[in-house]
Design a protein around this motif. Structure first.
Motif, PDB file in Angstrom:
ATOM      1  N   LYS B  89     -23.704  -8.016   0.335  1.00  0.00           N
ATOM      2  CA  LYS B  89     -23.863  -7.055  -0.559  1.00  0.00           C
ATOM      3  C   LYS B  89     -22.562  -6.294  -0.892  1.00  0.00           C
ATOM      4  O   LYS B  89     -22.249  -5.377  -1.569  1.00  0.00           O
ATOM      5  CB  LYS B  89     -24.880  -6.056   0.157  1.00  0.00           C
ATOM      6  N   THR B  90     -21.358  -6.658   0.040  1.00  0.00           N
ATOM      7  CA  THR B  90     -20.304  -5.864  -0.175  1.00  0.00           C
ATOM      8  C   THR B  90     -19.174  -6.894  -0.145  1.00  0.00           C
ATOM      9  O   THR B  90     -19.226  -8.188   0.357  1.00  0.00           O
ATOM     10  CB  THR B  90     -19.826  -4.773   0.848  1.00  0.00           C
ATOM     11  N   PHE B  91     -18.024  -6.492  -0.754  1.00  0.00           N
ATOM     12  CA  PHE B  91     -16.695  -7.126  -0.589  1.00  0.00           C
ATOM     13  C   PHE B  91     -15.933  -6.286   0.368  1.00  0.00           C
ATOM     14  O   PHE B  91     -16.227  -4.987   0.464  1.00  0.00           O
ATOM     15  CB  PHE B  91     -15.950  -6.943  -1.761  1.00  0.00           C
ATOM     16  N   ARG B  92     -15.256  -6.763   1.403  1.00  0.00           N
ATOM     17  CA  ARG B  92     -14.367  -6.198   2.356  1.00  0.00           C
ATOM     18  C   ARG B  92     -12.963  -7.197   2.710  1.00  0.00           C
ATOM     19  O   ARG B  92     -13.159  -8.118   2.794  1.00  0.00           O
ATOM     20  CB  ARG B  92     -15.209  -6.024   3.670  1.00  0.00           C
ATOM     21  N   LYS B  93     -11.935  -6.072   2.650  1.00  0.00           N
ATOM     22  CA  LYS B  93     -10.889  -6.810   2.888  1.00  0.00           C
ATOM     23  C   LYS B  93      -9.704  -5.720   3.448  1.00  0.00           C
ATOM     24  O   LYS B  93      -9.687  -4.782   2.795  1.00  0.00           O
ATOM     25  CB  LYS B  93     -10.164  -7.431   1.749  1.00  0.00           C
ATOM     26  N   SER B  94      -8.940  -6.184   4.376  1.00  0.00           N
ATOM     27  CA  SER B  94      -8.059  -5.419   4.830  1.00  0.00           C
ATOM     28  C   SER B  94      -6.496  -6.119   4.485  1.00  0.00           C
ATOM     29  O   SER B  94      -6.337  -7.129   5.077  1.00  0.00           O
ATOM     30  CB  SER B  94      -8.060  -5.066   6.487  1.00  0.00           C
ATOM     31  N   ILE B  95      -5.686  -5.444   3.992  1.00  0.00           N
ATOM     32  CA  ILE B  95      -4.377  -6.408   3.409  1.00  0.00           C
ATOM     33  C   ILE B  95      -3.152  -5.764   4.177  1.00  0.00           C
ATOM     34  O   ILE B  95      -2.933  -4.442   4.075  1.00  0.00           O
ATOM     35  CB  ILE B  95      -4.265  -6.092   1.872  1.00  0.00           C
ATOM     36  N   ARG B  96      -2.396  -6.514   4.614  1.00  0.00           N
ATOM     37  CA  ARG B  96      -0.983  -6.028   5.097  1.00  0.00           C
ATOM     38  C   ARG B  96      -0.042  -5.882   4.034  1.00  0.00           C
ATOM     39  O   ARG B  96       0.153  -6.916   3.251  1.00  0.00           O
ATOM     40  CB  ARG B  96      -0.561  -7.115   6.223  1.00  0.00           C
ATOM     41  N   LEU B  97       0.527  -4.898   3.936  1.00  0.00           N
ATOM     42  CA  LEU B  97       1.331  -4.799   2.585  1.00  0.00           C
ATOM     43  C   LEU B  97       2.975  -5.105   2.837  1.00  0.00           C
ATOM     44  O   LEU B  97       3.357  -5.354   4.240  1.00  0.00           O
ATOM     45  CB  LEU B  97       1.346  -3.358   2.231  1.00  0.00           C
ATOM     46  N   PRO B  98       3.400  -5.861   2.078  1.00  0.00           N
ATOM     47  CA  PRO B  98       5.000  -6.537   2.287  1.00  0.00           C
ATOM     48  C   PRO B  98       5.782  -5.420   2.795  1.00  0.00           C
ATOM     49  O   PRO B  98       6.793  -6.076   3.229  1.00  0.00           O
ATOM     50  CB  PRO B  98       5.168  -7.134   1.003  1.00  0.00           C
ATOM     51  N   GLU B  99       5.776  -4.189   2.273  1.00  0.00           N
ATOM     52  CA  GLU B  99       6.621  -3.196   2.611  1.00  0.00           C
ATOM     53  C   GLU B  99       5.894  -1.829   2.806  1.00  0.00           C
ATOM     54  O   GLU B  99       4.782  -1.818   2.405  1.00  0.00           O
ATOM     55  CB  GLU B  99       7.597  -3.077   1.183  1.00  0.00           C
ATOM     56  N   LYS B 100       6.858  -1.089   3.615  1.00  0.00           N
ATOM     57  CA  LYS B 100       6.202   0.288   3.765  1.00  0.00           C
ATOM     58  C   LYS B 100       5.985   1.011   2.296  1.00  0.00           C
ATOM     59  O   LYS B 100       6.838   0.992   1.544  1.00  0.00           O
ATOM     60  CB  LYS B 100       7.148   1.117   4.648  1.00  0.00           C
ATOM     61  N   VAL B 101       4.699   1.937   2.303  1.00  0.00           N
ATOM     62  CA  VAL B 101       4.552   2.530   1.061  1.00  0.00           C
ATOM     63  C   VAL B 101       4.300   3.807   1.324  1.00  0.00           C
ATOM     64  O   VAL B 101       3.907   4.161   2.464  1.00  0.00           O
ATOM     65  CB  VAL B 101       3.392   1.936   0.140  1.00  0.00           C
ATOM     66  N   ASP B 102       4.233   4.784   0.218  1.00  0.00           N
ATOM     67  CA  ASP B 102       3.997   6.478   0.413  1.00  0.00           C
ATOM     68  C   ASP B 102       2.544   6.492   0.063  1.00  0.00           C
ATOM     69  O   ASP B 102       2.218   6.550  -1.031  1.00  0.00           O
ATOM     70  CB  ASP B 102       4.815   7.016  -0.536  1.00  0.00           C
ATOM     71  N   PRO B 103       1.269   6.675   0.910  1.00  0.00           N
ATOM     72  CA  PRO B 103      -0.015   6.554   0.631  1.00  0.00           C
ATOM     73  C   PRO B 103      -0.245   7.792  -0.294  1.00  0.00           C
ATOM     74  O   PRO B 103      -1.209   7.363  -0.881  1.00  0.00           O
ATOM     75  CB  PRO B 103      -0.725   6.665   2.089  1.00  0.00           C
ATOM     76  N   GLU B 104       0.668   8.596  -0.088  1.00  0.00           N
ATOM     77  CA  GLU B 104       0.177   9.856  -0.856  1.00  0.00           C
ATOM     78  C   GLU B 104       0.252   9.680  -2.572  1.00  0.00           C
ATOM     79  O   GLU B 104      -0.286  10.290  -3.363  1.00  0.00           O
ATOM     80  CB  GLU B 104       0.958  11.139  -0.517  1.00  0.00           C
ATOM     81  N   GLY B 105       1.195   8.668  -2.861  1.00  0.00           N
ATOM     82  CA  GLY B 105       1.505   8.318  -4.189  1.00  0.00           C
ATOM     83  C   GLY B 105       0.851   7.421  -4.734  1.00  0.00           C
ATOM     84  O   GLY B 105       0.679   7.008  -5.753  1.00  0.00           O
TER      85      GLY B 105
END
Lengths: 249, 131
Positions: B89-105
């Motif tokens: 019923k759902t899709f689910r994925k946790s992705i490791r990002l290749p660089e640090k990002v600014d979550p607020e942006g």
């Protein structure tokens, strides 16, 4: 060393100067989706399968029946080649040569490869454009006559690129139809655009509406083949297709 | 160094593992990660997901998590052995990002079943004036 590729025909296969349509796993699985849809719409049966010790040791079950993953469907006038597994890059040369020899033996009058060309803004495109590549003047004239835009410069890579070359060596006119597509996601919309070009070239009337209506279902079912294909695309030098060739003339 | 090894192991595991999870009754979506100048672009294929309201996204400096609910459950009547009992019923994925990002942006758009997430990098690039 030449790898062993066998095209095993089912009994009773009869063809008369057929048109061949090829759709192997590649960008956006455009060819596989398009060929599967054409087979379905025309109600074609399997007429041959391809085996090789260089293929992964895999068989497919359909409705409980053991099936080869690389198969040819068709009737007297048209043959369609496709695969349910990603083709290992090290077998591509020999596979293409074996196919081109077989097409020559069957006196194919035209070979059409269906594939995708990745575009970054695919998400914003409702009707993917189609580009054509021909391997000789006859093939180019077919593309022009059907008002398909010709790809004039660039690198092409993968099975269809070699098939254009090997058909050229055997004097078989061959065309590649490239539809704007997602790179890494199954793209039924791009497959529909590719089929519309086949309709024009072969004066057929394959309905693409069911393909669009079943788009979600196809994307779900094709996910695992797309994952396998992603692994093979790097080795096929697909990233070269985004590069500009150096030219002296 | 260990981040790099973790990344490779995670990619390998993703490629080798099935694209579904029987315990969570979810499918793992196809994902494409593009590293651009000042941002990381993540595109996710979400067939059978109709509305943006059905997607939950959360992001930290180095990880993006996606949960998306489908408009109807997916069942393969003839597939495999135990799998034919399953409904996803759902899709689910946790992705490791290749660089640090600014979550607020971070920004996201959703169109025709494709989710696009733009994640600005923490490490900005500056233009150098040539004297």
């Amino acid at each position: 060393m030449q790898k062993e590729i066998k095209i095993v025909e089912k009994e009773g296969i009869k063809v008369t100067s057929p048109v061949v349509i090829e759709g192997f796993p590649d960008i956006g699985l455009v060819g596989v989706i398009a060929v599967s849809h054409i087979v379905d719409q025309l109600g074609l049966n399997e007429v041959a399968y391809i085996e090789s010790p260089s293929f992964p040791p895999v068989m497919v079950l359909h409705k409980g029946i053991l099936t080869e993953p690389v198969r040819i469907f068709g009737n007297e006038k048209v043959l369609l080649v496709t695969s349910e597994i990603a083709i290992p890059p090290n077998v591509i040369y020999d596979l293409v040569r074996a196919l081109a020899d077989w097409f020559k033996e069957k006196r194919a009058k035209l070979v059409i490869s269906l594939t995708g060309i990745p575009v970054q803004d695919r998400m914003e495109i409702d009707n993917p454009m189609v580009f054509g590549i021909g391997n000789n003047d006859d093939a180019l004239n077919i593309i022009k006559k059907n008002k398909i835009e010709i790809m004039e410069e660039g690198f092409i890579a993968g099975i269809y690129a070699l098939l254009l070359k090997e058909c050229s060596r055997r004097n078989i006119p061959a065309i590649a139809i490239l539809a704007q597509s997602f790179l890494n996601y199954p793209d039924p919309g791009a497959a529909a655009s590719a089929i519309s070009s086949v309709n024009k070239i072969l004066n057929m009337n394959i309905d693409v509406k069911p393909l669009i209506e079943r788009s979600d279902e196809i994307r779900i079912k094709a996910r695992d083949l797309m994952r396998q294909t992603q692994g093979a695309m790097g080795a096929m030098k697909k990233p070269l297709e985004t590069q500009i060739p150096m030219m002296y003339h | 160094m260990s981040d790099w090894i973790d990344e490779i192991l995670e990619e390998f595991e993703a490629l080798m593992s099935p694209s579904w999870d029987a315990t969570e009754k979810c499918l793992v979506p196809l994902v494409n990660i593009e590293d651009r100048n000042n941002e990381i672009v993540v595109m996710v294929d979400l067939p059978f997901v109709e509305r943006k309201e059905d997607i939950d996204l959360s992001v930290t400096e180095d990880r993006l998590e996606i949960i998306a609910r489908m408009k109807e459950g997916i069942k393969w009547e003839r597939w495999g052995t135990c799998q034919k009992q399953l409904e996803f019923k759902t899709f689910r994925k946790s992705i490791r990002l290749p660089e640090k990002v600014d979550p607020e942006g971070a920004k996201a758009t959703f169109r025709n079943g494709i989710l696009k997430v733009l994640l600005p990098k923490v490490r900005k690039r500056y233009t150098i004036k040539i004297l």
